[in-house]
Design an enzyme around this catalytic site. Structure first.
Site, mmCIF file in Angstrom:
data_model
loop_
_atom_site.group_PDB
_atom_site.id
_atom_site.type_symbol
_atom_site.label_atom_id
_atom_site.label_comp_id
_atom_site.label_asym_id
_atom_site.label_seq_id
_atom_site.Cartn_x
_atom_site.Cartn_y
_atom_site.Cartn_z
ATOM 1 N N HIS A 145 39.410 42.738 34.572
ATOM 2 C CA HIS A 145 40.123 41.668 35.274
ATOM 3 C C HIS A 145 39.809 41.677 36.750
ATOM 4 O O HIS A 145 39.573 42.727 37.343
ATOM 5 C CB HIS A 145 41.642 41.788 35.054
ATOM 6 C CG HIS A 145 42.218 43.120 35.405
ATOM 7 N ND1 HIS A 145 42.156 44.208 34.551
ATOM 8 C CD2 HIS A 145 42.858 43.550 36.515
ATOM 9 C CE1 HIS A 145 42.742 45.245 35.124
ATOM 10 N NE2 HIS A 145 43.163 44.872 36.322
ATOM 11 N N ASP A 168 50.023 37.829 38.616
ATOM 12 C CA ASP A 168 50.316 39.251 38.415
ATOM 13 C C ASP A 168 51.839 39.450 38.387
ATOM 14 O O ASP A 168 52.579 38.859 39.165
ATOM 15 C CB ASP A 168 49.705 40.079 39.557
ATOM 16 C CG ASP A 168 49.660 41.558 39.216
ATOM 17 O OD1 ASP A 168 48.545 42.082 39.015
ATOM 18 O OD2 ASP A 168 50.743 42.198 39.137
ATOM 19 N N ILE A 169 52.289 40.294 37.491
ATOM 20 C CA ILE A 169 53.732 40.510 37.320
ATOM 21 C C ILE A 169 54.348 41.247 38.523
ATOM 22 O O ILE A 169 55.534 41.101 38.798
ATOM 23 C CB ILE A 169 54.000 41.266 35.989
ATOM 24 C CG1 ILE A 169 55.406 41.023 35.494
ATOM 25 C CG2 ILE A 169 53.698 42.745 36.113
ATOM 26 C CD1 ILE A 169 55.616 41.423 34.032
ATOM 27 N N HIS A 180 41.391 40.749 40.414
ATOM 28 C CA HIS A 180 42.563 40.392 41.208
ATOM 29 C C HIS A 180 42.114 39.366 42.250
ATOM 30 O O HIS A 180 41.078 39.546 42.887
ATOM 31 C CB HIS A 180 43.109 41.617 41.957
ATOM 32 C CG HIS A 180 43.645 42.698 41.069
ATOM 33 N ND1 HIS A 180 44.998 42.875 40.840
ATOM 34 C CD2 HIS A 180 43.013 43.671 40.362
ATOM 35 C CE1 HIS A 180 45.173 43.916 40.038
ATOM 36 N NE2 HIS A 180 43.984 44.422 39.730
HETATM 37 P P1 5GP Z 1 44.695 47.396 37.532
HETATM 38 O O1 5GP Z 1 44.395 47.774 36.111
HETATM 39 O O2 5GP Z 1 43.648 46.533 38.168
HETATM 40 O O3 5GP Z 1 44.984 48.576 38.413
HETATM 41 O O4 5GP Z 1 46.046 46.575 37.592
HETATM 42 C C1 5GP Z 1 46.591 45.893 36.524
HETATM 43 C C2 5GP Z 1 47.458 44.798 37.087
HETATM 44 O O5 5GP Z 1 48.051 44.125 36.000
HETATM 45 C C3 5GP Z 1 48.595 45.272 37.998
HETATM 46 O O6 5GP Z 1 48.504 44.595 39.249
HETATM 47 C C4 5GP Z 1 49.860 44.915 37.232
HETATM 48 O O7 5GP Z 1 50.916 44.493 38.066
HETATM 49 C C5 5GP Z 1 49.376 43.811 36.309
HETATM 50 N N1 5GP Z 1 50.083 43.762 35.044
HETATM 51 C C6 5GP Z 1 50.295 44.798 34.184
HETATM 52 N N2 5GP Z 1 50.954 44.382 33.088
HETATM 53 C C7 5GP Z 1 51.153 43.052 33.255
HETATM 54 C C8 5GP Z 1 51.782 42.063 32.445
HETATM 55 O O8 5GP Z 1 52.290 42.321 31.350
HETATM 56 N N3 5GP Z 1 51.815 40.798 32.930
HETATM 57 C C9 5GP Z 1 51.264 40.478 34.151
HETATM 58 N N4 5GP Z 1 51.339 39.195 34.538
HETATM 59 N N5 5GP Z 1 50.651 41.385 34.931
HETATM 60 C C10 5GP Z 1 50.608 42.655 34.490
#
Ligand code: 5GP
Ligand code: ZN
Length: 111
Positions: A99, A30-31, A101
Protein backbone atom coordinates in the site's frame (compact mmCIF):
# COMPACT_ATOMS: atom_id res chain seq x y z
CA UNK A 1 -5.70 -13.94 0.73
CA UNK A 2 -8.40 -14.93 3.18
CA UNK A 3 -6.95 -13.33 6.32
CA UNK A 4 -5.56 -10.11 4.82
CA UNK A 5 -7.44 -7.09 6.20
CA UNK A 6 -6.90 -5.03 3.06
CA UNK A 7 -8.21 -7.89 0.87
CA UNK A 8 -11.24 -7.99 3.19
CA UNK A 9 -11.72 -4.23 2.72
CA UNK A 10 -11.57 -4.67 -1.08
CA UNK A 11 -14.17 -7.46 -0.87
CA UNK A 12 -16.41 -5.32 1.36
CA UNK A 13 -16.08 -7.72 4.28
CA UNK A 14 -14.61 -4.92 6.43
CA UNK A 15 -15.83 -1.31 6.27
CA UNK A 16 -13.73 1.48 4.81
CA UNK A 17 -14.15 5.09 3.78
CA UNK A 18 -13.58 4.49 0.07
CA UNK A 19 -12.40 7.36 -2.09
CA UNK A 20 -11.58 5.51 -5.32
CA UNK A 21 -11.98 2.12 -6.98
CA UNK A 22 -11.31 0.64 -10.41
CA UNK A 23 -10.50 -2.84 -11.73
CA UNK A 24 -6.94 -2.72 -10.37
CA UNK A 25 -6.88 -0.36 -7.43
CA UNK A 26 -8.76 0.75 -4.32
CA UNK A 27 -8.20 3.79 -2.11
CA UNK A 28 -9.61 4.70 1.30
CA UNK A 29 -8.98 6.88 4.33
CA UNK A 30 -6.47 5.56 6.85
CA UNK A 31 -8.23 4.61 10.08
CA UNK A 32 -5.58 6.47 12.15
CA UNK A 33 -4.73 9.54 10.08
CA UNK A 34 -1.22 10.90 10.59
CA UNK A 35 -2.03 14.09 8.65
CA UNK A 36 -5.18 16.08 7.78
CA UNK A 37 -5.43 13.99 4.60
CA UNK A 38 -4.18 10.42 4.91
CA UNK A 39 -5.22 8.01 2.20
CA UNK A 40 -4.17 4.44 1.55
CA UNK A 41 -3.92 3.28 -2.06
CA UNK A 42 -3.71 -0.45 -2.68
CA UNK A 43 -3.67 -2.82 -5.64
CA UNK A 44 -6.59 -5.24 -5.72
CA UNK A 45 -4.04 -7.94 -6.42
CA UNK A 46 -2.62 -9.16 -3.12
CA UNK A 47 1.13 -8.49 -3.09
CA UNK A 48 2.72 -8.82 0.34
CA UNK A 49 5.03 -5.84 0.01
CA UNK A 50 7.15 -3.87 -2.43
CA UNK A 51 9.88 -6.44 -1.82
CA UNK A 52 7.55 -9.15 -3.13
CA UNK A 53 6.79 -7.25 -6.36
CA UNK A 54 8.58 -8.11 -9.59
CA UNK A 55 8.66 -7.20 -13.28
CA UNK A 56 5.16 -8.62 -13.80
CA UNK A 57 3.85 -5.85 -11.56
CA UNK A 58 5.63 -2.98 -13.31
CA UNK A 59 2.51 -1.70 -15.06
CA UNK A 60 0.43 -1.97 -11.91
CA UNK A 61 3.02 -0.13 -9.82
CA UNK A 62 3.22 2.62 -12.43
CA UNK A 63 -0.54 2.95 -12.42
CA UNK A 64 -0.57 3.26 -8.62
CA UNK A 65 2.02 6.04 -8.70
CA UNK A 66 -0.01 8.06 -11.20
CA UNK A 67 -3.20 7.40 -9.25
CA UNK A 68 -1.53 8.68 -6.08
CA UNK A 69 -0.92 12.00 -7.77
CA UNK A 70 -4.46 12.13 -9.14
CA UNK A 71 -6.01 11.34 -5.75
CA UNK A 72 -3.81 13.93 -4.02
CA UNK A 73 -5.05 16.59 -6.44
CA UNK A 74 -8.65 15.48 -5.95
CA UNK A 75 -8.21 15.93 -2.19
CA UNK A 76 -6.93 19.47 -2.54
CA UNK A 77 -3.24 18.76 -1.99
CA UNK A 78 -2.18 21.26 -4.64
CA UNK A 79 0.73 22.54 -2.57
CA UNK A 80 2.24 19.09 -2.14
CA UNK A 81 1.91 15.71 -0.56
CA UNK A 82 4.00 12.82 0.68
CA UNK A 83 3.82 9.24 -0.55
CA UNK A 84 5.26 6.54 1.64
CA UNK A 85 5.61 2.78 1.24
CA UNK A 86 6.67 0.82 4.29
CA UNK A 87 8.38 -2.42 3.35
CA UNK A 88 8.96 -5.31 5.71
CA UNK A 89 9.28 -5.36 9.48
CA UNK A 90 12.34 -3.10 9.56
CA UNK A 91 10.60 -0.70 7.17
CA UNK A 92 7.73 -0.29 9.61
CA UNK A 93 5.21 -2.31 7.59
CA UNK A 94 2.32 -3.52 9.71
CA UNK A 95 -0.20 -4.62 7.09
CA UNK A 96 1.33 -7.05 4.60
CA UNK A 97 -0.66 -6.03 1.54
CA UNK A 98 1.33 -3.53 -0.52
CA UNK A 99 0.00 0.00 0.00
CA UNK A 100 0.94 3.59 -0.60
CA UNK A 101 0.29 6.21 2.04
CA UNK A 102 -0.75 9.58 0.61
CA UNK A 103 -0.30 12.31 3.23
CA UNK A 104 -0.95 16.01 3.03
CA UNK A 105 -2.95 19.00 4.08
CA UNK A 106 -0.50 20.58 6.49
CA UNK A 107 1.03 18.70 9.35
CA UNK A 108 2.91 15.96 7.52
CA UNK A 109 5.26 13.94 9.74
CA UNK A 110 8.89 14.30 8.71
CA UNK A 111 11.16 11.32 8.24
P1 5GP B 1 1.92 0.25 7.42
O1 5GP B 1 1.72 -1.22 7.20
O2 5GP B 1 2.28 1.02 6.18
O3 5GP B 1 2.90 0.56 8.51
O4 5GP B 1 0.58 0.90 7.96
C1 5GP B 1 -0.68 0.34 7.79
C2 5GP B 1 -1.68 1.47 7.87
O5 5GP B 1 -2.96 0.90 7.73
C3 5GP B 1 -1.67 2.26 9.18
O6 5GP B 1 -1.50 3.64 8.89
C4 5GP B 1 -3.02 1.95 9.81
O7 5GP B 1 -3.57 3.05 10.50
C5 5GP B 1 -3.85 1.54 8.61
N1 5GP B 1 -4.87 0.56 8.92
C6 5GP B 1 -4.71 -0.62 9.59
N2 5GP B 1 -5.87 -1.29 9.66
C7 5GP B 1 -6.79 -0.53 9.02
C8 5GP B 1 -8.18 -0.70 8.76
O8 5GP B 1 -8.80 -1.69 9.14
N3 5GP B 1 -8.81 0.29 8.08
C9 5GP B 1 -8.14 1.41 7.66
N4 5GP B 1 -8.85 2.33 6.98
N5 5GP B 1 -6.82 1.60 7.87
C10 5GP B 1 -6.16 0.65 8.55
ZN1 ZN C 1 -4.34 -8.62 0.72
Amino acid sequence: MDDCIFCKIIRGELPSKKVYEDDDAYAFHDIHPAAPVHLLLIPKLHIDSLAAADERHAGLLGKLMLLASKLAKQHGLESGFKTTIHTGRDGGQVVFHLHLHILGGGKIPTL
